[in-house]
Design a protein around this motif. Structure first.
Motif, short mmCIF file in Angstrom:
data_model
loop_
_atom_site.label_atom_id
_atom_site.label_comp_id
_atom_site.label_asym_id
_atom_site.label_seq_id
_atom_site.Cartn_x
_atom_site.Cartn_y
_atom_site.Cartn_z
N ILE A 65 -0.02 -4.61 -3.59
CA ILE A 65 1.07 -3.72 -3.20
C ILE A 65 2.00 -4.47 -2.26
CG2 ILE A 65 1.67 -1.56 -2.04
CD1 ILE A 65 -1.05 -0.46 -2.97
N ASP A 66 3.29 -4.43 -2.57
CA ASP A 66 4.31 -5.05 -1.73
C ASP A 66 4.66 -4.13 -0.57
OD1 ASP A 66 4.39 -7.18 -3.52
OD2 ASP A 66 6.11 -6.38 -4.61
N ALA A 116 -5.01 -4.89 -7.74
CA ALA A 116 -3.64 -4.43 -7.52
C ALA A 116 -3.13 -5.05 -6.23
CB ALA A 116 -3.59 -2.91 -7.43
N SER A 146 -1.00 0.59 1.59
CA SER A 146 -1.28 -0.74 1.00
C SER A 146 -2.71 -0.84 0.46
CB SER A 146 -0.96 -1.91 1.94
OG SER A 146 -1.98 -2.10 2.89
N TRP A 149 -5.70 0.18 -2.26
CA TRP A 149 -5.64 0.38 -3.70
C TRP A 149 -7.07 0.54 -4.23
CZ3 TRP A 149 -8.32 -3.19 -6.58
CH2 TRP A 149 -8.69 -4.35 -5.89
N CYS A 190 -0.39 9.48 -3.11
CA CYS A 190 -0.88 8.31 -3.84
C CYS A 190 -0.16 8.23 -5.18
CB CYS A 190 -2.38 8.46 -4.05
SG CYS A 190 -3.18 7.15 -4.95
N PRO A 219 -4.88 -4.16 3.15
CA PRO A 219 -4.71 -4.04 1.69
C PRO A 219 -6.02 -4.32 0.94
CG PRO A 219 -3.80 -6.10 2.43
CD PRO A 219 -4.26 -5.37 3.66
N LEU A 266 -2.70 3.64 -6.02
CA LEU A 266 -1.86 2.81 -5.17
C LEU A 266 -1.37 3.64 -4.00
CD1 LEU A 266 0.23 1.42 -8.16
CD2 LEU A 266 -1.76 0.32 -7.08
N ARG A 317 7.27 0.09 -9.92
CA ARG A 317 7.98 0.52 -8.71
C ARG A 317 8.14 2.03 -8.80
NH1 ARG A 317 11.69 -1.20 -4.62
NH2 ARG A 317 13.42 0.28 -4.30
N LEU A 370 7.44 2.26 -3.63
CA LEU A 370 6.24 1.43 -3.58
C LEU A 370 6.25 0.53 -4.81
CD1 LEU A 370 2.65 2.29 -2.73
CD2 LEU A 370 3.13 1.43 -5.01
N GLU A 371 6.11 -0.77 -4.60
CA GLU A 371 6.01 -1.73 -5.69
C GLU A 371 4.61 -2.32 -5.70
OE1 GLU A 371 8.99 -4.76 -6.14
OE2 GLU A 371 10.55 -3.43 -5.33
N ALA A 372 4.11 -2.55 -6.91
CA ALA A 372 2.78 -3.14 -7.04
C ALA A 372 2.72 -4.00 -8.30
CB ALA A 372 1.71 -2.05 -7.10
#
Length: 169
Positions: free
Chosen positions: A106-107, A104, A82, A84, A62, A51, A78, A33, A118-120
């Motif tokens: 990405i949420d 990857a 969205s 990757w 990025c 994505p 990332l 995150r 950004l969470e991944a």
């Protein structure tokens, strides 16, 4: 685990005041995150997109994860869009670049007035060596800042072996 990235000393910090990375190993995957704080409205964030694996994400805002492996390293890009990318380098510094099989996910972004997160979830290579965590932040005026755990050279270079400094539990 939570770590802080620092801007490259040759560049001003730009619109951000801090950039933290939260991470946790979950078996063969890594959850990350990235939390950017400051004048996030002054950052040129890529707009939403499908994505999918996309090259050259590093040319704009990025977040990146580098992972040392036996004989080389992996790189994940990332994007807040969205999109990757994942690459493998075999044989050393910037050598033998090819797409990696790693994926990857990405949420959806977490966005507030003074913060973007950004969470991944990333597929980890085996074995996992030291990590480098980085970000390219593009301001709306076109200027860029380069954030990392360590900046071992006089110019931003996220591939530099001495920028891989974090042990992953």
């Amino acid at each position: 685990m939570i770590v802080s990235l620092i801007p490259h000393p040759s560049e001003p910090s730009g619109p951000l005041t801090s950039l933290e990375v939260h991470l946790e190993r979950k078996g063969e995957r890594l959850w990350v995150r990235f939390v950017a704080e400051g004048a996030v409205q002054d950052v040129e964030w890529p707009g939403p997109a499908e994505p999918v694996r996309t090259d050259e994400l590093w040319k704009h805002s990025c977040f990146e994860v580098f992972i040392a492996t036996t004989g080389g390293y992996r790189e994940f890009n990332l994007s807040p869009s969205s999109q990757w990318a994942s690459y493998r380098f075999e044989g050393g510094y910037r050598m033998g670049m090819a797409n990696a099989d790693a994926v990857a996910m990405i949420d959806p972004l977490d966005l507030a007035e003074d913060m973007l997160a950004l969470e991944a979830h990333l597929d980890l290579p085996s074995p996992v060596g030291k990590l480098g965590l980085t970000a390219v932040i593009e301001a709306k005026d076109g200027s860029k800042t380069y954030w990392a755990l360590a900046h071992p050279s006089d110019k931003p270079d996220f591939h530099h072996p001495d920028s891989f400094v974090l042990d992953l539990p």
